[in-house]
Design a protein around this motif. Structure first.
Motif, PDB file in Angstrom:
ATOM      1  N   GLN A 176       0.835  -1.200   0.000  1.00 27.96           N
ATOM      2  CA  GLN A 176       0.000   0.000   0.000  1.00 27.96           C
ATOM      3  C   GLN A 176       0.871   1.252   0.000  1.00 27.96           C
ATOM      4  O   GLN A 176       2.049   1.222   0.370  1.00 27.96           O
ATOM      5  N   THR A 177       0.287   2.365  -0.401  1.00 25.80           N
ATOM      6  CA  THR A 177       1.047   3.602  -0.558  1.00 25.80           C
ATOM      7  C   THR A 177       1.760   4.003   0.730  1.00 25.80           C
ATOM      8  O   THR A 177       2.901   4.466   0.702  1.00 25.80           O
ATOM      9  N   ASP A 178       1.091   3.802   1.874  1.00 25.92           N
ATOM     10  CA  ASP A 178       1.693   4.226   3.139  1.00 25.92           C
ATOM     11  C   ASP A 178       2.701   3.221   3.686  1.00 25.92           C
ATOM     12  O   ASP A 178       3.285   3.440   4.747  1.00 25.92           O
ATOM     13  N   GLY A 179       2.906   2.095   2.980  1.00 26.05           N
ATOM     14  CA  GLY A 179       3.946   1.155   3.362  1.00 26.05           C
ATOM     15  C   GLY A 179       3.484  -0.151   3.952  1.00 26.05           C
ATOM     16  O   GLY A 179       4.276  -1.088   4.077  1.00 26.05           O
ATOM     17  N   HIS A 180       2.189  -0.275   4.314  1.00 26.02           N
ATOM     18  CA  HIS A 180       1.739  -1.527   4.924  1.00 26.02           C
ATOM     19  C   HIS A 180       1.119  -2.431   3.867  1.00 26.02           C
ATOM     20  O   HIS A 180       0.992  -2.057   2.698  1.00 26.02           O
ATOM     21  N   TRP A 181       0.760  -3.650   4.269  1.00 24.84           N
ATOM     22  CA  TRP A 181       0.035  -4.585   3.414  1.00 24.84           C
ATOM     23  C   TRP A 181      -1.331  -4.841   4.022  1.00 24.84           C
ATOM     24  O   TRP A 181      -1.527  -4.721   5.239  1.00 24.84           O
ATOM     25  N   LEU A 182      -2.280  -5.197   3.181  1.00 27.60           N
ATOM     26  CA  LEU A 182      -3.632  -5.469   3.646  1.00 27.60           C
ATOM     27  C   LEU A 182      -3.648  -6.682   4.573  1.00 27.60           C
ATOM     28  O   LEU A 182      -2.807  -7.572   4.460  1.00 27.60           O
ATOM     29  N   GLN A 183      -4.639  -6.719   5.456  1.00 28.75           N
ATOM     30  CA  GLN A 183      -4.771  -7.857   6.361  1.00 28.75           C
ATOM     31  C   GLN A 183      -4.830  -9.152   5.563  1.00 28.75           C
ATOM     32  O   GLN A 183      -4.133 -10.116   5.851  1.00 28.75           O
ATOM     33  N   ASN A 184      -5.690  -9.207   4.587  1.00 29.36           N
ATOM     34  CA  ASN A 184      -5.694 -10.278   3.589  1.00 29.36           C
ATOM     35  C   ASN A 184      -6.333  -9.719   2.333  1.00 29.36           C
ATOM     36  O   ASN A 184      -6.964  -8.662   2.355  1.00 29.36           O
ATOM     37  N   GLN A 185      -6.139 -10.429   1.230  1.00 27.74           N
ATOM     38  CA  GLN A 185      -6.559  -9.846  -0.043  1.00 27.74           C
ATOM     39  C   GLN A 185      -6.816 -10.928  -1.075  1.00 27.74           C
ATOM     40  O   GLN A 185      -6.313 -12.053  -0.978  1.00 27.74           O
ATOM     41  N   TRP A 186      -7.643 -10.571  -2.055  1.00 29.63           N
ATOM     42  CA  TRP A 186      -7.750 -11.376  -3.264  1.00 29.63           C
ATOM     43  C   TRP A 186      -6.449 -11.218  -4.046  1.00 29.63           C
ATOM     44  O   TRP A 186      -5.681 -10.279  -3.816  1.00 29.63           O
ATOM     45  N   LEU A 187      -6.212 -12.097  -4.980  1.00 31.69           N
ATOM     46  CA  LEU A 187      -4.901 -12.131  -5.634  1.00 31.69           C
ATOM     47  C   LEU A 187      -4.539 -10.826  -6.309  1.00 31.69           C
ATOM     48  O   LEU A 187      -3.371 -10.424  -6.322  1.00 31.69           O
ATOM     49  N   GLY A 188      -5.515 -10.137  -6.859  1.00 30.09           N
ATOM     50  CA  GLY A 188      -5.228  -8.899  -7.569  1.00 30.09           C
ATOM     51  C   GLY A 188      -4.918  -7.729  -6.665  1.00 30.09           C
ATOM     52  O   GLY A 188      -4.557  -6.660  -7.149  1.00 30.09           O
ATOM     53  N   GLY A 189      -5.073  -7.894  -5.362  1.00 29.06           N
ATOM     54  CA  GLY A 189      -4.730  -6.838  -4.430  1.00 29.06           C
ATOM     55  C   GLY A 189      -5.912  -6.157  -3.786  1.00 29.06           C
ATOM     56  O   GLY A 189      -5.728  -5.204  -3.014  1.00 29.06           O
ATOM     57  N   ASN A 190      -7.129  -6.611  -4.046  1.00 30.84           N
ATOM     58  CA  ASN A 190      -8.303  -6.022  -3.409  1.00 30.84           C
ATOM     59  C   ASN A 190      -8.478  -6.588  -2.003  1.00 30.84           C
ATOM     60  O   ASN A 190      -8.330  -7.791  -1.780  1.00 30.84           O
ATOM     61  N   ALA A 191      -8.821  -5.719  -1.078  1.00 29.11           N
ATOM     62  CA  ALA A 191      -8.942  -6.126   0.324  1.00 29.11           C
ATOM     63  C   ALA A 191     -10.136  -7.038   0.537  1.00 29.11           C
ATOM     64  O   ALA A 191     -11.178  -6.902  -0.108  1.00 29.11           O
ATOM     65  N   PHE A 192      -9.989  -7.979   1.468  1.00 30.14           N
ATOM     66  CA  PHE A 192     -11.115  -8.780   1.940  1.00 30.14           C
ATOM     67  C   PHE A 192     -11.501  -8.280   3.330  1.00 30.14           C
ATOM     68  O   PHE A 192     -12.479  -7.583   3.484  1.00 30.14           O
ATOM     69  N   TRP A 193     -10.711  -8.587   4.347  1.00 34.38           N
ATOM     70  CA  TRP A 193     -10.918  -7.983   5.668  1.00 34.38           C
ATOM     71  C   TRP A 193     -10.163  -6.663   5.746  1.00 34.38           C
ATOM     72  O   TRP A 193      -9.281  -6.390   4.930  1.00 34.38           O
ATOM     73  N   GLN A 194     -10.480  -5.864   6.775  1.00 35.07           N
ATOM     74  CA  GLN A 194     -10.026  -4.473   6.782  1.00 35.07           C
ATOM     75  C   GLN A 194      -8.999  -4.159   7.874  1.00 35.07           C
ATOM     76  O   GLN A 194      -8.641  -3.005   8.054  1.00 35.07           O
ATOM     77  N   GLY A 195      -8.526  -5.144   8.620  1.00 35.05           N
ATOM     78  CA  GLY A 195      -7.596  -4.881   9.709  1.00 35.05           C
ATOM     79  C   GLY A 195      -6.205  -4.499   9.233  1.00 35.05           C
ATOM     80  O   GLY A 195      -5.834  -4.708   8.074  1.00 35.05           O
ATOM     81  N   ILE A 196      -5.415  -3.941  10.156  1.00 32.89           N
ATOM     82  CA  ILE A 196      -4.016  -3.603   9.884  1.00 32.89           C
ATOM     83  C   ILE A 196      -3.163  -4.250  10.964  1.00 32.89           C
ATOM     84  O   ILE A 196      -3.424  -4.088  12.161  1.00 32.89           O
ATOM     85  N   GLN A 197      -2.163  -5.006  10.524  1.00 33.08           N
ATOM     86  CA  GLN A 197      -1.314  -5.756  11.443  1.00 33.08           C
ATOM     87  C   GLN A 197       0.137  -5.359  11.207  1.00 33.08           C
ATOM     88  O   GLN A 197       0.653  -5.484  10.094  1.00 33.08           O
ATOM     89  N   LEU A 198       0.783  -4.913  12.280  1.00 30.36           N
ATOM     90  CA  LEU A 198       2.135  -4.377  12.167  1.00 30.36           C
ATOM     91  C   LEU A 198       3.128  -5.423  11.672  1.00 30.36           C
ATOM     92  O   LEU A 198       4.046  -5.099  10.909  1.00 30.36           O
ATOM     93  N   ASP A 199       2.960  -6.683  12.071  1.00 35.43           N
ATOM     94  CA  ASP A 199       3.905  -7.704  11.621  1.00 35.43           C
ATOM     95  C   ASP A 199       3.819  -7.919  10.118  1.00 35.43           C
ATOM     96  O   ASP A 199       4.805  -8.278   9.469  1.00 35.43           O
ATOM     97  N   GLU A 200       2.632  -7.675   9.542  1.00 34.32           N
ATOM     98  CA  GLU A 200       2.497  -7.838   8.096  1.00 34.32           C
ATOM     99  C   GLU A 200       3.161  -6.698   7.333  1.00 34.32           C
ATOM    100  O   GLU A 200       3.443  -6.842   6.134  1.00 34.32           O
ATOM    101  N   ALA A 201       3.416  -5.581   7.996  1.00 34.63           N
ATOM    102  CA  ALA A 201       4.218  -4.534   7.375  1.00 34.63           C
ATOM    103  C   ALA A 201       5.702  -4.836   7.483  1.00 34.63           C
ATOM    104  O   ALA A 201       6.512  -4.259   6.752  1.00 34.63           O
ATOM    105  N   ALA A 202       6.065  -5.729   8.394  1.00 32.93           N
ATOM    106  CA  ALA A 202       7.471  -6.013   8.662  1.00 32.93           C
ATOM    107  C   ALA A 202       7.983  -7.258   7.949  1.00 32.93           C
ATOM    108  O   ALA A 202       9.146  -7.306   7.535  1.00 32.93           O
ATOM    109  N   PHE A 203       7.147  -8.269   7.797  1.00 30.68           N
ATOM    110  CA  PHE A 203       7.602  -9.545   7.246  1.00 30.68           C
ATOM    111  C   PHE A 203       8.258  -9.424   5.866  1.00 30.68           C
ATOM    112  O   PHE A 203       9.284 -10.061   5.604  1.00 30.68           O
TER     113      PHE A 203
END
Length: 776
Positions: free
Chosen positions: A349-376
């Motif tokens: 994502q533009t601000d540097g994080h990744w979606l909680q989970n997503q369809w393959l094309g990059g569209n969000a499914f759930w809307q949460g934000i998890q710090l470890d997913e920005a780090a992995f």
């Protein structure tokens, strides 16, 4: 003739406990699953789009005897080799033996099934197909038709079509009587259930949830094709029937043998080596064709027979994906791991994080934000570079943006790795700290220095935020203290926050436990990543705590719950999780516990053997295992898979890593720069940071104080009730964090520092004055 419409449709999925999963390695874009001895969900043309619920068989005579194979529950499954997903299943009954081989075409979007019914010659097989085209059970249309002189059972919905065709050994059309119907009203299963034999021959059905049935000879080959229309699907299916099934089977074997040659297995007992080979294949099977490098969490819908979810686990979780890529790196499958990193860079994502989970094309499914997913993803980039496998790929911009997000939002996470609560969590923080250290090696100048300064500060504060001592629970367990599951957000500004209630969301009744009475296995990541030693007293006491409260000894071996009070799992009576339930043991946590044992100088072999014993019929690892008394009505046995997702790719990744970690002598995914910086020892900091999220009320005498803000500002500050007040401009670190160093090292114990800000971009003063106390 039109089949009667159903008055009620309950579009559930197939059983989540898969016996096997598979795909080709050619141009085909089809993925298949097997559960209860039959074909279940098939995905096409992407791995996140299911197209059917199941394709099974009924065996019947004309006198009222009939049995559905999936309910027979007496079958054996085998593969040519553990790493080749070409499946043979043998079903046994007192009156017959039914053998079916399942294999995808390498070049066409077709799944082929060659079967043989032996035994009582009065019996006939009937194929039964339940569609879910596009993942939708509401608008399917089904027909019995002809395609170039052959009968075909077909269905369509929106941009998708499927066709089921059958061929005798002679090459002739194998269909006899055929029918299509609406689920629960006029489908083939209802026909047998009501009449004991096939009596309906409807030519069309729907729109709605539909099923297709056809009578067959004792031996034939079925081809289930997929396309953009029913006609295109039938063309593919028919083309495949004119190719020898054995040639298709052998092509599948050759393709997977070629892929597997690049995987180098460590020395292990034969049964574990077989499981390691199968685990590598499970990972590769879960990769998409269109979005190279995208891998879903599982080709299963947890508690699928009771679930109407359109998402299931056929989605991309950034965390699971990087855990998978780490296992691929360990196996030497570096190009696959590079593809994962490329996909992650493309979906950041533009601000540097990744979606909680997503369809393959990059569209969000759930809307949460998890710090470890920005780090992995930063850790994956570092791991690939560490083994010289970047091959010219540049990821400095991705790393910088990820660190920017971590620095601005951490150490708090919107959700922990179990996607439930916000706050400060040891697993999440371990990953974030490691990402700051590893990511700093991609930066230079001010950004590099600030990333390391922040990592050191968070590492030094871990116990302050997440370790409690002398609680009633600690006294009861005979330990000095323990790391908690998660500290509420305001632990960063409020010292009494650990006594606050933290909601456990997946229970019928919240146990109303304060934060300092909720424990989890998450702290083990501190040892795995080199932030704490295995013999650190805080680690040892926490280990005693989880082994007393979260560990369950099953016939398969020890398994751990995620945390006390967890409600994600079947109810006590064995009924499916329905938003609430009772937490169960996770095999992947047995693997994590094995990694700790390795760090503590033990052989992790018993943990590998336990994980291997927790697998299902086909050797796949589940998300959870049943850990209570057996409930035969729900097929639940202690130490064996529950109704949750199987396989869980993350669990197979953990098994793979533990195998290679054992050979290496340390965690194979331990971040190198992080280990070199800390070697398991808590850092002694001489520099305190205030902000952006952490706002300490006191700092140690003699330490420097850095004010870190999210925007440029003029910092107005003074000491001891605003004496010697002065102004200092912030400087940009390059991570969208603006800092200023206050010269306070000469202040004595008990003195204070006051400050506020003038925001330069808004041209306004902060409406709060802050104070920090100097202490010994």
């Amino acid at each position: 003739m039109q089949a009667p419409q159903a008055t009620f449709s309950y579009p559930t999925w197939a059983h989540a406990g898969k016996d096997m999963v598979g795909t080709s390695l050619g141009s085909s874009r089809l993925w298949f699953t097997v559960a209860e001895g039959i074909v279940t969900e098939i995905y096409y043309p992407r791995i996140d789009i299911p197209q059917i619920k199941d394709l099974g068989f009924i065996i019947a005579d004309d006198q009222g005897f009939w049995v559905e194979l999936r309910r027979l529950a007496d079958y054996q499954i085998s593969l040519p080799k553990p790493h080749i997903p070409a499946v043979e299943i043998v079903h046994r009954h007192s009156r017959f033996t039914f053998t079916v081989q399942i294999c995808p075409s390498q070049r066409r979007d077709v799944l082929l099934l060659r079967y043989k019914l032996e035994g009582d010659t009065s019996l006939r097989p009937y194929a039964l197909l339940s569609t879910r085209l596009g993942g939708d059970a509401e608008n399917n249309l089904a027909t019995v038709a002809e395609h170039n002189g052959r009968r075909v059972l077909q269905a369509e919905q929106g941009p998708f079509g499927l066709a089921l065709m059958a061929s005798r050994e002679t090459g002739a059309d194998a269909w006899e009587r055929c029918s299509v119907g609406c689920t629960e009203e006029s489908d083939g299963w209802q026909d047998f259930n009501r009449h004991g034999r096939m009596t309906w021959e409807y030519n069309s059905a729907g729109p709605g949830a539909v099923a297709l049935m056809g009578e067959l000879p004792s031996q034939a080959t079925l081809a289930l094709g997929f396309g953009t229309t029913m006609n295109s699907a039938a063309t593919l299916a028919m083309s495949s029937l004119f190719e020898d099934f054995s040639a298709i089977w052998n092509a599948q074997c050759r393709a997977w043998e070629t892929w597997f040659k690049n995987c180098h297995l460590p020395d292990l007992p034969p049964d574990l080596q077989r499981m390691l080979a199968l685990s590598g294949t499970v990972l590769k099977v879960h990769e998409d064709r269109t979005y190279c490098g995208a891998m879903v969490a599982s080709l299963a819908v947890p508690w699928g027979e009771d679930s109407q979810s359109r998402g299931g686990y056929h989605l991309v979780w950034c965390r699971d994906l990087v855990e998978t890529a780490g296992a691929l790196v360990a196996m030497g499958s570096l190009e696959d791991a590079r593809n994962v990193l490329r996909y992650l860079i493309a979906t950041q994502q533009t601000d540097g994080h990744w979606l909680q989970n997503q369809w393959l094309g990059g569209n969000a499914f759930w809307q949460g934000i998890q710090l470890d997913e920005a780090a992995f993803p930063v850790l994956l980039a570092s791991a690939l570079r560490e083994c010289g496998a970047m091959e010219g790929m540049r990821c400095e911009d991705m790393v910088k943006r990820a660190l920017r997000f971590i620095a601005r939002e951490g150490p708090v996470t919107g959700q922990d790795r179990w996607e439930e609560d916000s706050g400060v969590n040891t697993f999440t923080l371990a990953v974030a700290i490691a990402a700051l250290v590893e990511g700093s090696t991609f930066l230079d100048g001010e950004g590099r220095e600030f990333a390391l300064l922040l990592a050191d500060n968070w590492n030094a504060r871990l116990e302050e935020w997440t370790f409690v001592i002398a609680t009633p629970l600690a006294q009861k367990l005979g330990v000095a203290g323990y790391y908690i599951r998660i500290a509420p957000d305001d632990v960063l500004v409020h010292e009494g926050a650990l006594a606050e209630h933290v909601l456990i969301k997946n229970r019928t009744q919240d146990p109303n436990l304060p934060a300092d009475e909720q424990i989890a296995t998450d702290f083990l990541q501190l040892v795995r990543y080199g932030l704490r030693r295995a013999d650190d007293p805080c680690i040892l006491d926490s280990l005693k705590t989880i082994d007393q409260l979260l560990k369950i000894d099953t016939p398969s071996g020890p398994v751990w719950h995620r945390y006390n009070g967890d409600g994600y799992g079947e109810h006590q009576d064995g009924s499916a999780f329905d938003g609430v339930g009772c937490g169960r043991g996770w095999p992947l946590l047995t693997g994590e516990r094995g990694h700790y044992a390795l760090a503590a100088g033990e052989d992790p072999l018993p943990y590998l053997e336990a994980m291997a014993a927790m697998t299902g019929t086909g050797g796949l690892l589940p998300e959870q295992v049943w850990d209570s008394a057996p409930i035969l009505a729900h097929h639940l046995n202690p130490g064996k898979p529950s109704g949750s997702a199987m396989p869980l790719v993350w669990a197979h990744s953990e098994f793979i890593k533990l195998c290679y970690s054992r050979a290496l002598g340390c965690p194979v995914d331990r971040p190198a720069a992080t280990w070199n910086r800390y070697h398991g020892v808590r850092p002694q900091i001489t520099h305190d940071i205030w902000g952006p999220r952490y706002r300490p009320r006191h700092i140690r005498r003699g330490n420097n104080l850095t004010i870190a803000l999210r925007a440029p500002a003029l910092v107005h500050w003074g000491i001891n009730s605003w004496q010697d007040a002065q102004d200092l401009d912030t400087r940009d670190t390059g991570l969208d964090i603006h800092v200023v160093d206050l010269p306070v090292t000469a202040l004595k114990d008990g003195e204070t520092v006051q400050f506020t800000f003038y925001w330069l971009d808004q041209k306004k003063w902060e409406d709060t004055e802050y104070e920090v106390l100097i202490t010994e």
